[in-house]
Scaffold this active site. Structure first.
Site, PDB file in Angstrom:
ATOM      1  NE  ARG A 238      73.769  50.041  -5.556  1.00 39.22           N
ATOM      2  CZ  ARG A 238      74.034  48.942  -6.035  1.00 39.22           C
ATOM      3  NH1 ARG A 238      72.951  48.011  -6.509  1.00 39.22           N
ATOM      4  NH2 ARG A 238      75.266  48.661  -6.759  1.00 39.22           N
TER       5      ARG A 238
ATOM      6  CE  LYS B  68      80.575  56.543 -22.514  1.00 38.19           C
ATOM      7  NZ  LYS B  68      81.028  55.671 -21.508  1.00 38.19           N
TER       8      LYS B  68
ATOM      9  CG  ASP C  80      82.005  49.935 -20.532  1.00 38.11           C
ATOM     10  OD1 ASP C  80      82.351  50.823 -19.883  1.00 38.11           O
ATOM     11  OD2 ASP C  80      80.992  49.100 -20.176  1.00 38.11           O
TER      12      ASP C  80
END
Length: 327
Positions: free
Chosen positions: A34, A94, A175
């Site tokens: 971004r 993941k 996490d």
């Protein structure tokens, strides 16, 4: 056809993955962030030719065939859907999404678009994991009775850091805990029962979580994850005829030892990644699946991914953690 990779997100995990990808001989064409300056800095550092200041521009890049999504968890689904809508194959970091509903939506979109989507649970794709599966299936340790796996790290305590921010899917589970949950799912199958307890932080995320899974085979998995504790990240499988001790760090390429009931070594396995970390295997598997005209990998199917997310949804239900993005 050589697939050309685009990296969506310019953080640390994206840099590590890109390094392994390039080291394995795959082509990385562009990176998107971004922040255009951040994308250009990443591209210059990694020797990637293209840099984009938006994710839309990255997925629209005609030099990109497959997109690796490396943004925070709550953005995985929308970023994956963006790439799918552009006709790109996708490898999603993941945890795949924040919940099973999002995971199902992404897989349904991929199926409709005719593209391949895999979860970047890199442990599933390593030669070490392939050999572990073979050993367990061979029956050399008998019937598995207990699997234990621990993933603990001492991570930043800043309440604004993403690991501590509920709005960014913070907490130990997505996490760290996803590794032992997926590890148990891989070797024991989907659980029939789930029991969990956790200690929540002041921000309302799980700082520490303990999970017990029951399986139809009679095996039990005891799993633990924590973001405020350092220690050994090992895994063990106990069977009726022996055991398997997986070295630190159990989810990364390393080694494991198979022992019989008398503690004698039956097999010693050592991984050799030729200087790479081991994250390239997931990319090579996606490339193989696409080249073979397949829709998913047998190493981690859509049903597997959704099943793991359902297990973690149930863990969060029991410990009382809900993310703002879930409403």
């Amino acid at each position: 056809m050589t697939l050309r990779w685009g990296i969506l997100g310019a953080g640390g995990i994206a840099a590590t993955f890109t390094s392994d990808l390039q080291g394995a001989g795959s082509t990385v064409s562009a990176v998107g962030s971004r922040d255009l300056a951040k994308a250009r800095e990443f591209a210059d550092r990694a020797g990637v030719p293209g840099a984009h200041g938006s994710y839309d521009d990255l997925v629209a890049d005609p030099e990109v065939d497959v997109v690796y999504v490396a943004t925070p968890h709550p953005f995985h689904a929308e970023n994956a859907l963006l790439a799918i809508a552009a006709g790109k194959h996708v490898l999603v970091e993941k945890a795949f999404t924040v919940n099973a509903i999002e995971a199902e939506r992404v897989h349904a979109a991929a199926c409709e678009a005719g593209v391949v989507v895999l979860e970047a649970m890199w442990t599933r794709y390593t030669p070490q994991s392939a050999r572990l599966r073979e050993v367990v299936r061979s029956g050399v340790i008998g019937e598995v009775r207990l699997l234990t796996a621990v993933h603990v790290q001492s991570l930043p305590t800043d309440p604004h850091h993403r690991i501590n921010d509920p709005a960014l899917g913070g907490g130990a589970l997505l996490d760290l805990g996803v590794y032992p949950v997926s590890f148990a799912d891989d070797l024991l199958g989907a659980p029939s029962t789930v029991s969990a307890a956790a200690t929540l932080s002041d921000q309302g995320v799980d700082a520490r979580v303990a999970i017990q899974l029951g399986h139809e085979s009679g095996a039990t998995a005891q799993l633990y994850a924590a973001l405020d504790t350092s220690g050994r990240n090992t895994a063990t499988l106990l069977g009726t005829a022996g055991r398997i001790d997986v070295d630190d760090t159990f989810y990364a390429p390393g080694g494991f030892t198979v022992r019989d009931q008398d503690d004698a070594v039956v097999e010693r396995y050592e991984a050799d990644e030729n200087g790479l970390r081991g994250m390239h295997h997931q990319a090579l598997e996606l490339e193989r699946v696409v080249a073979a005209g397949e829709r998913e990998s047998p190493l981690l199917t859509a049903a597997d991914v959704v099943g793991v997310m359902r297990t973690m949804d149930e863990v969060r239900r029991q410990i009382g953690v809900r993310y703002p993005s879930e409403g």
